[in-house]
Each structure stands twice: as C-alpha cells, then as structure tokens.
Scaffold this motif. Structure first.
Motif, PDB file in Angstrom:
ATOM      1  N   VAL A  38      -2.776  45.381   5.868  1.00  0.00           N
ATOM      2  CA  VAL A  38      -2.060  44.204   6.361  1.00  0.00           C
ATOM      3  C   VAL A  38      -0.592  44.323   5.934  1.00  0.00           C
ATOM      4  CG1 VAL A  38      -4.019  42.610   6.418  1.00  0.00           C
ATOM      5  CG2 VAL A  38      -2.724  42.887   4.307  1.00  0.00           C
ATOM      6  N   TYR A  49      -5.215  33.112   7.864  1.00  0.00           N
ATOM      7  CA  TYR A  49      -4.031  33.100   6.996  1.00  0.00           C
ATOM      8  C   TYR A  49      -3.494  31.680   6.930  1.00  0.00           C
ATOM      9  CZ  TYR A  49      -1.133  32.600  11.122  1.00  0.00           C
ATOM     10  OH  TYR A  49      -0.562  32.113  12.263  1.00  0.00           O
ATOM     11  N   GLY A  93      -2.422  43.550  11.165  1.00  0.00           N
ATOM     12  CA  GLY A  93      -3.563  44.122  10.463  1.00  0.00           C
ATOM     13  C   GLY A  93      -4.229  45.205  11.293  1.00  0.00           C
ATOM     14  N   LEU A 109      -8.416  37.841  11.233  1.00  0.00           N
ATOM     15  CA  LEU A 109      -7.862  37.455   9.942  1.00  0.00           C
ATOM     16  C   LEU A 109      -7.576  35.961   9.946  1.00  0.00           C
ATOM     17  CD1 LEU A 109      -5.240  40.311   9.523  1.00  0.00           C
ATOM     18  CD2 LEU A 109      -7.510  40.208   8.517  1.00  0.00           C
ATOM     19  N   VAL A 121      -3.218  35.870   3.208  1.00  0.00           N
ATOM     20  CA  VAL A 121      -4.119  36.423   4.214  1.00  0.00           C
ATOM     21  C   VAL A 121      -5.513  36.556   3.605  1.00  0.00           C
ATOM     22  CG1 VAL A 121      -4.504  38.288   5.863  1.00  0.00           C
ATOM     23  CG2 VAL A 121      -2.166  37.718   5.142  1.00  0.00           C
ATOM     24  N   VAL A 140      -8.813  38.456   4.094  1.00  0.00           N
ATOM     25  CA  VAL A 140      -9.429  39.598   4.776  1.00  0.00           C
ATOM     26  C   VAL A 140     -10.941  39.424   4.684  1.00  0.00           C
ATOM     27  CG1 VAL A 140      -9.623  42.101   4.884  1.00  0.00           C
ATOM     28  CG2 VAL A 140      -7.471  41.036   4.159  1.00  0.00           C
ATOM     29  N   SER A 149     -15.065  38.983   0.578  1.00  0.00           N
ATOM     30  CA  SER A 149     -13.821  38.570   1.225  1.00  0.00           C
ATOM     31  C   SER A 149     -12.682  38.606   0.205  1.00  0.00           C
ATOM     32  CB  SER A 149     -13.973  37.165   1.796  1.00  0.00           C
ATOM     33  OG  SER A 149     -12.764  36.737   2.375  1.00  0.00           O
TER      34      SER A 149
END
Length: 508
Positions: free
Chosen positions: A155, A132, A197, A130, A143, A145, A179
């Motif tokens: 998450v 972030y 996660g 991940l 975040v 993903v 995404s």
C-alpha cells in the motif's frame, strides 16, 4: 489506397471463467472493411499505455475468396487479447499490406473493480477491498488490510498524474490470517492524492481510491509572490485543464475583469513578471476542477498606491494625485460608461512626477490636471493605472456628478459640489482655535472609506463637545457624517501612515 476501405473498429471486454480459479478479462476486437484489389487482410495491435507493451494479430483473406469478394463489405473477428483490470489501451487497425494513411485508432479503458461483474469474479479485485479512514488532525491515512492467505500486499500514497507518483515509500504488509492496520502520513490534502494497493506478484493489478477527490481549495492557495523580481507565480499540484488569468475587481462584488494578454494554460507552472501589488489585482481560474478567484495582495503587508481627485490650482480643473510608498509612474484615462462593462477608455494622460518631499507627510508622487467639464460629464470615469509594471490593476472613480455651474466658476480651495462634501464645525461650544486652525476642510469623494486628515501639527487635546459634522450637500439626499469626540476625557489625533488622523468614531 483510399482510407474509406476501413469502415469501423469495435472494442469490447469479455470475461473468460474457469472455476474455481475465477475469471480473467479479454479484449474483443471486431472490424469491418470494403475489400479492394491488393488487400490481403487486416492487422490489429493493442498497446498498453502504462507499459508500452504491444500485442498484434492479423487475419488473412484467402486468395480464392479475394477474387470473389472484391467490392464487398467484410466483418472481421480477431482472437481476443489478454488484458488486465483497469488497463488503458490504444488499439490500431491497419491493412495488410500497410498503406500510408490507411489506419483506424481508438483508446479503450478496461473496466475496473468498481464494475459489479468484475469485482465479483476477477481475483485481482478480491485483495483490493481495502477499508481506510482519514485522521486530518494527525495528517495520516489509516488503512485496514484484510486477512489473506495469498501473497504479501503493498500500500502507498501517490499523486495521480499520467502515472501515480510516489509521495512516500510503499509499505509491504506480510500475508497472514490476521487483519492489519497501516498508517500512511501526508502533507497536503490534494484532490489527486490517492491510496494505491496491489499484491506482491508480477504485473499485479493496482487498485486506487482518492480520499480527497473533492478537496480542491489547497490547489488555488499555491500562489507565490517574489518581491525581488516582483513576479507572481502559481503551479498546479494536480493535473487539470483550463486556463489562468490576471483580473481586477472594480468593486466589492464578485466581478473580476480579465487583464489583456494575461491568459495562460493551467496544466503547468504560470508566472507573471513585474506585477503591481494592488489589492484589486487577482488570479482567476477557469479549470476542470473549479472557477475560483484568489486576490493575494489583499493582505496589509503588501504596499499599495492610491489615487485621489481634488480641485486643481488652475480654475475649472481637477487634479488627479497619486500616492505611492515607492517611486512609480502613472497614467490617467478618461472612460465612458456605456451599456457594457468595463467602460470604454480614451485620451491617455501621463502623470507628472512631483519633487520629493517629507515622507511623513505622505506626499503625492505624481499628478494630472484634467478640465472639469470633461471629467464631470455624465457616465465618465477617471481611471488611473501604474505604467512601470507589466501587469497592473487600475483604480477608478465614476460619475463624479459635479453639480450645476461651470467648473470655471468653482472657487479655488472649495469642496467639489455634488455628492462630495466638506468637513465643517458644528454649532455649540467653541473648540480650541488652535485645533480648528490646523484642521483641513477636506473634500470627501464617493469610495470605500472616508479619509479625514488633520495637519501634522494638530496635536492639541479636544474636550468633550458636539464634535465635527459632515453635512449633506445642498440639494442632495445622502445623510451627513458626524465625528464625535469621546465623552470622557480629552482625545488626541492618532498618527497613522505618517499623517495625523482623528481617532474619533464616525456616526452616520
């Protein structure tokens, strides 16, 4: 059966790979023992510290071999145990049959996705990559993903104690080829606040990263004072080891001396009952996350008592007076300053309460008279402490250096000789006699502030002039102080804390 028959327990992680599905992790267990009569084999058990799930395996020594190998050292290799990424385990080794006290145990942590081989080959780590970033102004963790054709993904933010405790509800991200960005709000930037996660599959490996792991300042600010019970408390928001104690600062430097019987473990809530709200009283932390000192009573809203030393009515004595905004009891100690700090104290004297007076005059609530030759001895400190509370920070005056001459020869009402001094009028144009008659000749002692007091009725205006001078005492080098009235217009003394005080600047 002697416990020495079990000689060693060795644990290591192995990787079993089956392309193209990737690799899985296994725990390899090896042991060594000295075979004795009555032993038929060994048993190894692996318990997950997260789920308490236990797996066991045993290895038996054939009966024919036992007769030939009694007294020999044997190496035992168990079949591998299936384990997960970043799993915490406790492995025990016992004999077959079991003998009381004959056992070896060892904790083991399986490598996580930070390990290069694990991250490259174990599928559980693929979804855990991940990205972030933290928006501190909005207090959110954003975040990203990654796109995935696999299962949905969760998450969340959590506080990492023995397990990771929810801060908010987990967010489920639906699997697709795009995404996605998730926003997770938080309240405090804590070192144990982590981003977690994991894929939405049974027994999935959870990947954690802690964005604020270096932010520890918030932990020490969780100090609370309860005025009703006069209790001071602190509770750790994150797990830590170490201790907390109360301490007092004898001066402006960083030194803080621990109070007796105030040490407490830092892993849970700490509370001190009946605490004195002195600015010098602080909390000192000695923990795995840092060694800060916090002084919660430095703020002006907390009432504090003060101690002064002046000449007593009885010749040759000093009077230690205590001023407090509320009823209180005090004691005085005479301390001797040696090579170590703090000074060694002796001769405890209880302060005598004084009758209630006019609150506007800031009267002393208690006093102690001390023979001058004792208080003025070289290396002597006068230390005052409040006694009607359980934890109190003392105030002290050291090395008064009362100068030459016997204390019995000091005239009543005079200023102390030595580094203290008397407020006197300078030469020059005469100031109004009504003002001069109401001005106290005030002794100034070494300390953090100069307290020059006027009588409550000294409310006449002062014209421009040379002002009031505090000359250096005879035979001493320190410069004098000068209170200079404003050069434009008259100046009237201001009222502060019930006592009239000059509103003129000080020049040294």
């Amino acid at each position: 059966m002697s416990g020495s028959v079990l000689e060693a327990l060795t644990l290591s992680t192995a990787m079993k790979c089956a392309p193209p599905d990737g690799c899985s992790l296994l725990l390899r267990v090896n042991a060594s023992l000295t075979l004795r009569e009555g032993l038929r084999g060994l048993e190894a058990c692996s318990m997950s510290l997260d789920t308490q799930e236990t797996q066991c395996q045993s290895v038996r020594v054939p009966r024919a071999s036992r007769r030939l190998q009694v007294g020999q050292q044997l190496q035992v290799h168990f079949d591998c145990f299936e384990v997960s990424v970043a799993q915490s385990l406790y492995v025990t080794l016992r004999t077959v049959p079991h003998f009381c006290g004959v056992q070896l145990g060892q904790r083991y942590h399986v490598e996580d996705c930070a390990d290069e081989d694990v991250a490259r080959n174990v599928p559980d780590c693929f979804a855990g990559k991940l990205s972030y970033w933290v928006d501190r102004s909005r207090k959110v963790v954003l975040v990203q993903v990654p796109e995935s054709g696999g299962p949905d993904y969760y998450v969340r933010l959590c506080l990492k104690w023995f397990t990771c405790e929810d801060v908010g509800a987990p967010v489920r991200v639906t699997a697709n080829r795009v995404s996605q960005r998730v926003s997770l709000p938080y309240k405090q930037e804590l070192s144990c606040l982590c981003l977690e996660g994991w894929p939405a599959t049974p027994d999935a490996v959870r990947i954690q990263t802690c964005p604020f792991k270096d932010d520890t300042e918030t932990l020490w600010d969780a100090v609370r004072y309860h005025p009703g019970s006069r209790a001071l408390s602190w509770e750790p928001a994150c797990p830590m080891s170490g201790r907390v104690s109360l301490c007092w600062r004898p001066g402006p430097g960083p030194q803080c001396l621990e109070l007796e019987h105030s040490g407490r473990p830092a892993h849970s809530r700490v509370q001190y009952p009946l605490v004195d709200t002195q600015p010098q009283l602080c909390l000192k932390f000695s923990t795995s996350l840092g060694f800060p000192v916090r002084c919660p009573f430095e703020q002006p809203r907390f009432p504090a008592w003060k101690m002064t030393v002046q000449l007593a009515p009885a010749p040759g004595h000093l009077r230690v007076a205590f001023f407090s905004p509320s009823p209180a009891r005090f004691q005085v100690c005479l301390c001797h300053r040696g090579k170590t700090w703090p000074p060694a104290c002796r001769r405890v004297l209880q302060a005598t309460p004084t009758p209630a007076g006019d609150p506007a005059e800031d009267p002393a609530v208690a006093f102690v008279d001390i023979p001058g030759d004792q208080a003025c001895a070289p290396g002597t400190c006068i230390q005052g402490r409040r006694t009607d509370v359980q934890f109190s920070a003392p105030q002290q005056l050291c090395d008064l250096q009362c100068g030459q001459g016997s204390p019995s020869s000091w005239p009543a009402g005079s200023a102390l000789p030595g580094p203290s001094c008397r407020l006197t009028r300078t030469t020059g144009p005469r100031l109004p006699s009504c003002v001069w008659s109401h001005l106290h000749e005030t002794t100034v002692h070494p300390g953090p502030a100069l307290d020059v007091s006027c009588a409550a009725s000294a409310n006449a205006s002062l014209p421009p002039g040379p002002g009031w001078a505090v000359p250096p005492p005879a035979g001493h080098r320190p410069p004098g102080l000068l209170l200079i009235p404003p050069s434009t217009g008259p100046a009237a003394p201001s009222r502060l804390g019930g006592r009239a005080k000059p509103a003129w600047p000080l020049a040294q």
